[in-house]
Design a protein around this motif. Structure first.
Motif, PDB file in Angstrom:
ATOM      1  N   THR A 148      15.887  30.887 -11.953  1.00 48.09           N
ATOM      2  CA  THR A 148      14.433  30.774 -11.979  1.00 48.09           C
ATOM      3  C   THR A 148      13.812  31.765 -11.007  1.00 48.09           C
TER       4      THR A 148
ATOM      5  N   THR B  22      13.398  24.346 -20.578  1.00 51.52           N
ATOM      6  CA  THR B  22      14.705  24.963 -20.343  1.00 51.52           C
ATOM      7  C   THR B  22      15.799  23.903 -20.282  1.00 51.52           C
TER       8      THR B  22
ATOM      9  N   SER C 295      19.089  23.352 -22.766  1.00 51.76           N
ATOM     10  CA  SER C 295      20.419  23.508 -22.182  1.00 51.76           C
ATOM     11  C   SER C 295      21.426  22.623 -22.919  1.00 51.76           C
TER      12      SER C 295
ATOM     13  N   TYR D 112      21.512  29.495 -15.515  1.00 56.33           N
ATOM     14  CA  TYR D 112      20.058  29.549 -15.430  1.00 56.33           C
ATOM     15  C   TYR D 112      19.632  30.020 -14.043  1.00 56.33           C
TER      16      TYR D 112
ATOM     17  N   TYR E 239       9.886  24.217 -17.138  1.00 52.94           N
ATOM     18  CA  TYR E 239      11.279  24.031 -16.701  1.00 52.94           C
ATOM     19  C   TYR E 239      11.974  22.960 -17.543  1.00 52.94           C
TER      20      TYR E 239
ATOM     21  N   THR F 212      18.052  33.047 -18.671  1.00 55.20           N
ATOM     22  CA  THR F 212      19.347  32.534 -19.104  1.00 55.20           C
ATOM     23  C   THR F 212      20.330  33.680 -19.184  1.00 55.20           C
TER      24      THR F 212
END
Length: 755
Positions: free
Chosen positions: A94, A312, A316, A92, A309, A82
């Motif tokens: 990955t 995340t 968010s 974001y 994921y 992040t």
């Protein structure tokens, strides 16, 4: 139904580009699957690993045990970072942990695309939430002014005193609990609609003569800083704005003023609630899309990545923000209390109207009336042929006089059939026509309803015409034959009675909307909206045929000079209305495109006047003028239809000679309708050139070309709304602008300083 199709159907049409590109992610996963299929068959170990992936997964609500968490860490294939950008917003990124070879590049691309979509929906959702927070603060101030106005109207002689503002404790009590914050009032206004004055408590205090804490501000003080907005929604408000430079007016503390303000705020709350509801649904379907696509990835790639994921995504902004939910609760309680007499059930009926269900009887009667219409049409043709109505002189002259009386209904029915077809194709192409037309939610007609109404009117019209012709041709008694001439007038009375029926039957809300639209046309340019006026000359012929008692003579109304004068005026009225609308928009918006558009209608007016005079005079000098003016108007209007109204013929478009975005999947359709528009525009030259068409004479030619014009306008309407819808999509414009009743002095002064 597969999730991809369901996801597409649940999108807000104007926000399509802001949703997760689910199909794009599926295409990347398809490449991953192709690589996996080219590899060796799965080993038993991989089969067991694949079976382990079928454990129930519910996205955000999953709570893993310590053992599962340990396994997730061991099997982890991604690491999500992040990063704070310049606007203090999270971005974001990955990282794919396994070493990437040729086959795993598609997986890297998948997560890059996934990050891009997550950042996109987060940014869009945050921007929209900030907009509704600002709108909530504005509605808070509007409600304060409305409640103070209610008190003043109910008790005009009341004197100012300091009244304690009571913050209602309801579903938003979680927010009001933050009373220790020094900026408590600002927090309330920024998080939801904010604190509202308790009207009942204030009224009791006034009646009891109570004067609470003098340090508290008087709720009536807000009236000293408030004026009524002149929204230019009525002819009188428009005239006042022209005569007076000030757009606002001072409060008069009248009941009519209060009622108007309540009505405007009620509409504003309904639209605001709809916006919040769509935002909440936007968040839900996007989170569900992330969950579904990650499950597909685990199934195809045989890797564990969904849980990490989705954590995340859960952290968010779109997954953790609760502002919209708090606002929804606050709006529901506020609306029920102040606009529904604290009746939550009645308030929710207004805020969330139920959608109309498709009824089987509508489909049945549509088919029944369609069959009856076809049968009646065949019967009329057979009767005319059997009685040789067109060959006998006494009957053919009568038909020439009566045909315009019934062509009025044919034009109306053809308009409705074209509108029903447009609704069907608009829905098929996901064009939000109800928003563009400004229909109230839940009141718009479906194409089945419009088709049913049009076929019902067709049965009524054709049945009356069949009876009328039969009575005229086979009547023996002269006195009886004289009264048969009143049959079309009776049909007109029935149509008007249906249109003006005050009872809640036959689609009352839609009839009222049409009445308002027609009134706006008559009052142009005192209103901003208008529509095309059709069959004006047929109405004039009714007045001539019955009002001047021409039904007692075997002559035509065209022999009367007064009729010919109004014949020209009736032809000009639709274009004159549109010309006045363009003049109004030119003065309001200062956009010169309205001047060009107005000149187009002015040129059309000149062409119609000259062409109509030529039809009446039939002189060669008028023929040349009619031909030149008609060709000029046709070329101008055709270019405007295709290039401006439809947005086609763009030079730098990805689709040659079209535009970048198309709602219709088949491109050849656009080229066909462009050619069709040109041909139907040129067809009007027949009235000037007068080609010798033996089968078509007199009023039949005029009725045929009028029907072709209605068909052309129907086609034009579909692609005009398509272009408008795509413009709304490009600007993410899914809500109409609702005028608010009050304006504050300090806001006006700040706006002037900014200017």
């Amino acid at each position: 139904m597969k999730f991809g199709k369901e996801f597409k159907q649940q999108k807000v049409p104007e926000w399509t580009d802001a949703y997760v590109d689910y199909n794009g992610l599926k295409r990347i996963l398809h490449k991953v699957r192709q690589f996996r299929q080219r590899q060796r068959p799965p080993t038993p170990m991989r089969i067991s690993q694949q079976l382990s992936l079928y454990k129930p997964f519910s996205g955000l609500d999953v709570k893993s045990s310590p053992e599962e968490t340990k396994n997730d860490v061991e099997d982890q294939v991604i690491a999500v970072e992040t990063v704070q950008n310049g606007d203090s917003r999270e971005v974001y990124n990955t990282n794919f942990l396994p070493s990437t070879n040729e086959g795993e590049e598609s997986e890297v691309t998948f997560f890059e695309k996934l990050d891009e979509e997550l950042n996109k929906v987060n940014t869009f959702y945050r921007d929209k939430v900030e907009e509704v927070i600002e709108e909530a603060a504005s509605l808070n101030k509007q409600m304060n002014a409305l409640i103070a106005l209610r008190i003043k109207v109910k008790q005009p002689d009341i004197k100012k005193c300091h009244i304690l503002r009571k913050v209602s404790t309801d579903s938003s009590s979680t927010e009001s609990s933050k009373s220790d914050s020094p900026n408590r009032e600002d927090t309330l206004e920024s998080r939801h609609v904010g604190s509202k004055i308790d009207v009942e408590g204030i009224d009791d205090a006034y009646r009891n003569g109570v004067n609470p804490d003098n340090n508290e501000s008087d709720p009536l003080d807000v009236l000293d800083r408030v004026r009524i907005n002149n929204t230019l929604e009525s002819p009188m408000s428009t005239i006042r704005s022209v005569l007076n430079d000030s757009k606002d007016k001072d409060l008069r503390f009248k009941k009519e003023e209060l009622k108007e303000a309540e009505g405007q705020l009620k509409v504003a709350f309904v639209e605001f609630y709809r916006k919040l509801h769509l935002l909440k649904h936007y968040s839900y379907v996007n989170l569900l899309a992330f969950s579904k696509i990650l499950k597909k990835y685990e199934k195809i790639a045989l890797r564990r990545a969904a849980r990490s994921y989705m954590k995340t995504v859960d952290d968010s902004y779109i997954g953790s923000s609760d502002e919209v939910t708090l606002l929804l609760d606050r709006v529901e309680s506020t609306f029920s209390k102040y606009f529904a007499n604290s009746n939550r059930r009645e308030g929710m009926k207004v805020l969330r109207p139920k959608r109309k269900r498709e009824k089987h009887r509508v489909t049945f009667f549509s088919g029944f009336f369609s069959g009856c219409s076809i049968a009646l049409l065949i019967a009329i043709i057979l009767l005319i042929q059997a009685r040789k109505v067109t060959t006998r002189k006494e009957h053919s002259m009568y038909i020439d006089n009566v045909f315009p009386l019934y062509s009025l209904y044919a034009y109306i029915i053809l308009h409705m059939l074209m509108y029903a077809a447009n609704i069907y194709f608009w829905k098929h192409c996901r064009i939000n026509y109800s928003f563009i037309f400004g229909f109230n939610q839940g009141t718009e007609l479906s194409y089945q309803d419009v088709f049913l109404f049009s076929t019902g009117l067709a049965v009524l019209t054709l049945g009356t015409f069949l009876v009328h012709v039969h009575m005229k041709v086979d009547s023996v008694n002269a006195v009886y034959s004289k009264y048969t001439e009143l049959v079309p007038l009776g049909l007109l009375i029935v149509f008007v009675a249906i249109f003006l029926c005050p009872f809640n039957i036959l689609y009352k809300s839609s009839r009222l909307f049409l009445m308002r639209s027609l009134f706006h046309c008559i009052c142009a340019p005192l209103y901003k909206l208008t529509s095309q006026v059709q069959a004006m000359r047929c109405l004039e012929f009714y007045i001539c045929y019955y009002g001047m008692r021409w039904y007692t003579k075997e002559e035509k109304c065209h022999h009367l000079d007064l009729y010919n004068f109004f014949y020209i005026i009736m032809a000009v009225i639709p274009y004159w209305i549109r010309f006045l609308q363009c003049v109004r928009r030119l003065f309001e918006e200062k956009d010169w495109v309205h001047l060009v558009n107005g000149s187009r209608y002015f040129l059309t007016i000149v062409a119609v006047v000259v062409r109509t005079v030529f039809e009446l005079k039939m002189k060669k000098s008028w023929k040349v003028l009619a031909l030149v003016s008609s060709v000029a108007a046709i070329l101008f209007n055709t270019y405007w239809d295709i290039a401006i109204d439809w947005g086609l013929l763009q030079r730098k478009s990805n689709n040659m000679f079209l535009r970048n975005k198309l709602a219709v999947s088949h491109k050849y359709v656009y080229f066909v309708v462009m050619v069709l528009d040109i041909v139907l525009r040129l067809a009007w030259l027949q009235l000037v050139v007068k080609f010798n068409i033996r089968a078509l004479k007199g009023t039949v030619i005029s009725a045929l070309f009028s029907s072709l014009e209605i068909f052309r306008r129907g086609v034009w309407m579909f692609f005009r709304l398509e272009n408008e819808h795509l413009n709304n999509v490009g600007k993410y414009r899914a809500f109409k602008s609702v005028p608010l009743p009050f304006s504050y002095y300090e806001e006006d002064e700040n706006e002037k300083k900014d200017e």
